[in-house]
Design an enzyme around this catalytic site. Structure first.
Site, PDB file in Angstrom:
ATOM      1  CB  VAL A  12      -0.951   0.008   1.218  1.00  0.00           C
ATOM      2  CG1 VAL A  12      -1.977  -1.100   1.096  1.00  0.00           C
ATOM      3  CG2 VAL A  12      -0.172  -0.100   2.514  1.00  0.00           C
ATOM      4  N   GLY A  13       2.128   1.177   0.213  1.00  0.00           N
ATOM      5  CA  GLY A  13       2.963   2.371   0.174  1.00  0.00           C
ATOM      6  C   GLY A  13       4.342   2.093   0.724  1.00  0.00           C
ATOM      7  CE  LYS A  14       8.701   0.642  -2.632  1.00  0.00           C
ATOM      8  NZ  LYS A  14       9.861   0.604  -3.562  1.00  0.00           N
ATOM      9  CB  SER A  16      10.847   7.413   6.675  1.00  0.00           C
ATOM     10  OG  SER A  16      10.596   6.647   7.838  1.00  0.00           O
ATOM     11  CE1 TYR A  17      13.042   5.782  10.056  1.00  0.00           C
ATOM     12  CE2 TYR A  17      14.724   6.336   8.437  1.00  0.00           C
ATOM     13  CZ  TYR A  17      14.040   6.634   9.595  1.00  0.00           C
ATOM     14  OH  TYR A  17      14.327   7.775  10.287  1.00  0.00           O
ATOM     15  N   GLY A  18      11.136   1.880   4.778  1.00  0.00           N
ATOM     16  CA  GLY A  18      10.751   0.604   4.190  1.00  0.00           C
ATOM     17  C   GLY A  18       9.341   0.680   3.637  1.00  0.00           C
ATOM     18  CD  GLU A  19       7.626  -3.874   0.601  1.00  0.00           C
ATOM     19  OE1 GLU A  19       7.649  -3.359  -0.531  1.00  0.00           O
ATOM     20  OE2 GLU A  19       7.534  -5.091   0.805  1.00  0.00           O
ATOM     21  CE  LYS A  35       6.834   3.161   8.836  1.00  0.00           C
ATOM     22  NZ  LYS A  35       6.568   4.404   9.589  1.00  0.00           N
ATOM     23  CG  ASP A 131       7.713  14.003   9.643  1.00  0.00           C
ATOM     24  OD1 ASP A 131       7.616  15.070   8.997  1.00  0.00           O
ATOM     25  OD2 ASP A 131       7.926  12.906   9.109  1.00  0.00           O
TER      26      ASP A 131
END
Length: 841
Positions: A12-14, A16-19, A35, A131
């Site tokens: 479903v997405g990626k 900051s450090y992985g998918e 994650k 963030d």
């Protein structure tokens, strides 16, 4: 391996450090996202950030923060974090889908409030998000906000600690970050303002062609144009959140206390209330409806099965009569012909359910005296034929007290009504048929079986129903052929009054003495009333001793319904009433009614299992503990015990009647409170849970909505005048746990009694005492001193005066209010106010 418990669906997405992968749990069937963080080539800083995110998520439980399930580090060097799946995607994508079409203001504020509540929760845990952006704000299927991606969040030991690491997304970074100045929670407020501006305008608050221009715009504090399509209050709130100086930005708690925000929260709760009501109606959940609505529907269903019979050749008529004390709908009226089903239904539906002053029916019926050898059998059959329907109806409408006094008099006086079958109204007991032609009751048996599964209508005749209102036909009906004087000689008035007093609790049913009716309507055999009253009291005491006959009597009742019908006897001579046989019949009837009451307990017990809580059971348990052994039974049992004996409640026995009315009123009141709490949405949660159903994802979504509504309700109750924003500590020191009342802002507003007890602090070695503890102790000592010197009310007034803009006017008014204490406590009050506004313990 924990990963084997999940079934892979798609990526479903990626992050900051992985998918991020969408999976489905093999056991519970729910969808989650995993994650996967690659830590093989990560630096020590990135590894700490990944581990910190898993640790933080495991500790956070909030309706607007991404839910955490589990995490583990695999042998392949990946860190797996399992979180809840947000079907609606992120907020950034949602805003892009608008394609320039602005969102409604209520939608913007709704999301704004949810993000603010999530930030407030994080700040109370001493966590900076650092963030916050629209890409890290997710939406569920029901448009509930979930704040996620805490990978670079930082846990601060104290609110006065500052973080100085330059991290975050440039569009949402505050000016102090670019200036390399220390920052704290006000940086998240800046990012929140950027997100709200983006939701309102579908554009970034600060944008430029390159990074240098972007940084310059943010540092110089050049505010973008405020949106004009929304209210000025929202624009002003965005402007304050985007203030260049951190101290000028409001805290998250003060944002949620703004009158504009609280007004929008109330609108949201009202809209949720309406939506919940529609869902309840759509799903057909009768338990979530108000009690009066359910009863009204039941009353209507009771009249749908009315089938008028043709008039007899004798031209007998049905009279509707009323007493002088009745309301307008109870005025005397007469009809020569029976009404059609439509007119009957229209007539009954026009009854005012809110009427609290109606009287019960006064009915005169033809009385047939049975032969001495057939009294017991017919009396037993008469009770058994009517009792099961009454029991089922009592189980259907728990809060209704039904008092059938004509039935009582017919049983105790060894009589039975004999009206023409053509004159019979089916809402009366179907067993009351003519005795002149000896017609069986078989033609009316299908009506009994039809009513049971359909609406469980009450079939006792004539009946009184009290559930805060008189629900049944309170019009006074008199059956019998009145065209001949001979028929009038056979009529004995059987009377009963049910006063629903205006000043009593709703639903209170008080049985008055029979002698209060006009003396001309008294039955001929009233001489046996004292013995019957004693028999009734004896029967009520015996009701508690026959629990072992529940199932057997129940089977006997059903078996009797299928047995061949009995013929009614011919008319005997009026006035030949044997008192001895009447008492013998009362003994037989007592056994039957006692067994029927036992079976009602069994049916009540089985029906109570369908509901999580039973007000009747709680009431019954409370009465058994408080009252003597002669205490009145609960609502349904009280109705049955009144229907069994043949004498109304004596005036010298007010206590059982009051207990009966208390049972009726308390049971109905608790049901109404339960339903209202569902409609008011501070307790609307159970209503939403029922309407959505307890199945899989629907239940999870309902629980999320319930938690959100609860949280918004708590936020709405925050006092907007409170300037002291003390954030509670997760694990405060024991010495401060004992004296939290001094930090509680309620005492500053006079909501808690002032206690001037002295605080004794435990001495700690300065070598092991951190700086935050020293500051905390100093503030506690200062607060204690100020409260003792000024008092709570005066300190509250001083706080209000310190908000004055004009310094000269402020000092003059402070001198007037504080008097002699101005010199000693004016500076201390300023210091205390500053610490409470800017420091959280």
């Amino acid at each position: 391996m924990p990963l084997a418990a999940y079934c892979y669906l798609r990526v479903v997405g990626k992050g900051s450090y992985g998918e991020v992968t969408l999976v489905k749990h093999r056991r519970d069937g729910k969808q989650y996202v995993i994650k996967k963080l690659n830590l093989r080539n990560a630096s020590s800083r990135e590894r700490r950030a990944a581990e910190q995110e898993a640790q933080l998520l495991s500790q956070l439980k909030h309706p607007n923060i991404v839910t955490y399930k589990e995490s583990w580090e695999g042998g392949d060097g990946l860190l797996y974090i399992v979180m809840g799946f947000c079907e609606g995607g992120d907020l950034y994508r949602k805003l892009k889908e608008q394609k320039g079409q602005l969102l409604p203001e209520n939608q913007v504020v709704e999301w704004f409030v949810q993000i603010a509540m999530a930030l407030q929760y994080l700040h109370e845990k001493h966590i900076l998000h650092r963030d916050l952006k629209t890409q890290n704000v997710f939406l569920t299927r029901t448009n509930i906000i979930k704040v996620g991606d805490l990978g670079i969040a930082r846990v601060l030991e104290n609110h006065c600690d500052m973080a100085s690491t330059l991290i975050g997304t440039p569009y949402y970074m505050s000016p102090e970050l670019f200036s390399n100045k220390p920052y704290n929670y006000k940086s998240d407020v800046w990012a929140l303002g950027c997100c709200v501006y983006e939701m309102a305008t579908l554009k970034h608050a600060f944008n430029a062609k390159d990074m240098n221009s972007l940084v310059y715009r943010i540092i110089e504090g050049k505010l973008p144009p405020m949106p004009r399509d929304y209210s000025p209050e929202l624009a002003e709130l965005i402007r304050t959140m985007l203030s260049k100086r951190p101290e000028e930005r409001p805290s998250v708690r003060s944002i949620l206390r703004q009158p504009y925000i609280k007004r929008q929260i109330s609108f949201f709760l009202e809209a949720t209330k309406i939506k919940t009501s529609k869902n309840n109606i759509k799903n057909g959940d009768s338990q979530s409806k108000p009690f009066a609505t359910v009863v009204s529907g039941e009353a209507e269903s009771n009249h749908e099965v009315i089938h008028p019979q043709p008039l007899s050749s004798e031209g007998s008529q049905t009279y509707i009569m009323g007493e002088g004390k009745c309301l307008s709908q109870e005025k005397p009226r007469a009809s020569g012909l029976l009404k059609s089903p439509a007119s009957l239904k229209a007539h009954t539906c026009k009854q005012d359910l809110s009427n609290t002053t109606e009287l019960a029916t006064i009915s005169s019926v033809n009385i047939d005296i049975l032969p001495a050898k057939g009294r017991d059998s017919v009396s037993d059959g008469f009770v058994q034929e009517n009792q099961p329907r009454y029991l089922d109806a009592s189980n259907e409408l728990g809060g209704i007290c039904s008092i059938s006094q004509v039935e009582e008099e017919m049983l105790q006086d060894n009589t039975k009504s004999s009206a023409q079958p053509e004159n019979l109204i089916p809402m009366w007991s179907s067993d009351i048929v003519t005795g002149e032609k000896n017609e069986p009751v078989k033609p009316l048996q299908p009506l009994i079986k039809e009513q049971k599964p359909k609406d469980q209508s009450l079939a006792l005749s004539p009946k009184l129903e009290c559930s805060g209102t008189i629900l049944a036909h309170s019009n006074l009906r008199l059956l019998g052929s009145s065209d001949s004087p001979a028929s009038a000689s056979r009529v004995a008035g059987i009377t009963g009054v049910c006063h629903h007093a205006q000043d009593q609790v709703a639903g209170e049913c008080i049985i008055e003495k029979q002698g209060r009716i006009h003396p001309d309507l008294q039955p001929h055999n009233s001489g046996s009333e004292p013995s019957l009253s004693r028999q009734r009291r004896q029967k009520r005491r015996e009701q508690t001793e026959h629990r072992g006959e529940k199932r057997q009597v129940r089977r006997d009742l059903f078996a009797f319904q299928e047995s061949p019908p009995r013929f009614l006897p011919s008319h005997p001579i009026v006035g030949k009433v044997d008192v001895t046989s009447t008492q013998k019949e009362a003994e037989n009837q007592r056994r039957v009614v006692t067994g029927s009451v036992s079976s009602s307990r069994s049916s009540e017990m089985s029906s109570s299992k369908d509901r999580p809580l039973s007000a009747r059971e709680r009431r019954r348990l409370k009465q058994s503990q408080e009252e003597m052994s002669s205490s009145g039974p609960s609502v349904r049992k009280a109705s049955l015990s009144v229907a069994g004996p043949g004498k109304p409640q004596e005036e010298d026995q007010p206590l059982p009647a009051r207990r009966l009315s208390s049972d009726c009123s308390v049971t109905q009141e608790r049901k109404q409170i339960h339903c209202l709490s569902e409609d008011e949405l501070s307790s609307s949660t159970s209503s939403t849970d029922k309407s959505d159903g307890d199945y899989g994802e629907g239940k999870g979504q309902t629980n999320e909505i319930n938690a959100l509504v609860q949280l918004m309700t708590q936020t709405l109750k925050l006092d907007s005048k409170e300037s002291c924003e003390d954030v509670p500590v997760a694990n405060p020191v024991s010495e401060f746990k004992l004296h939290r009342k001094y930090r509680d802002t309620l005492i500053l507003h006079g909501k808690v009694a002032e206690e001037a007890e002295e605080i004794h602090f435990k001495e700690l070695p300065s070598a092991i005492m951190p700086g935050s503890e020293k500051i905390r102790r100093l503030v506690e000592v200062l607060r204690t001193d100020v409260i003792r010197g000024l008092g709570v009310q005066l300190l509250e007034q001083v706080y209000d005066l310190l908000e004055e803009e004009d310094e000269f006017d402020r000092e003059v008014r402070l001198r007037e209010h504080m008097g002699e204490k101005y010199t000693t406590y004016s500076v201390k009050a300023r210091q205390l106010k500053f610490f409470e506004e800017n420091m959280n313990f």
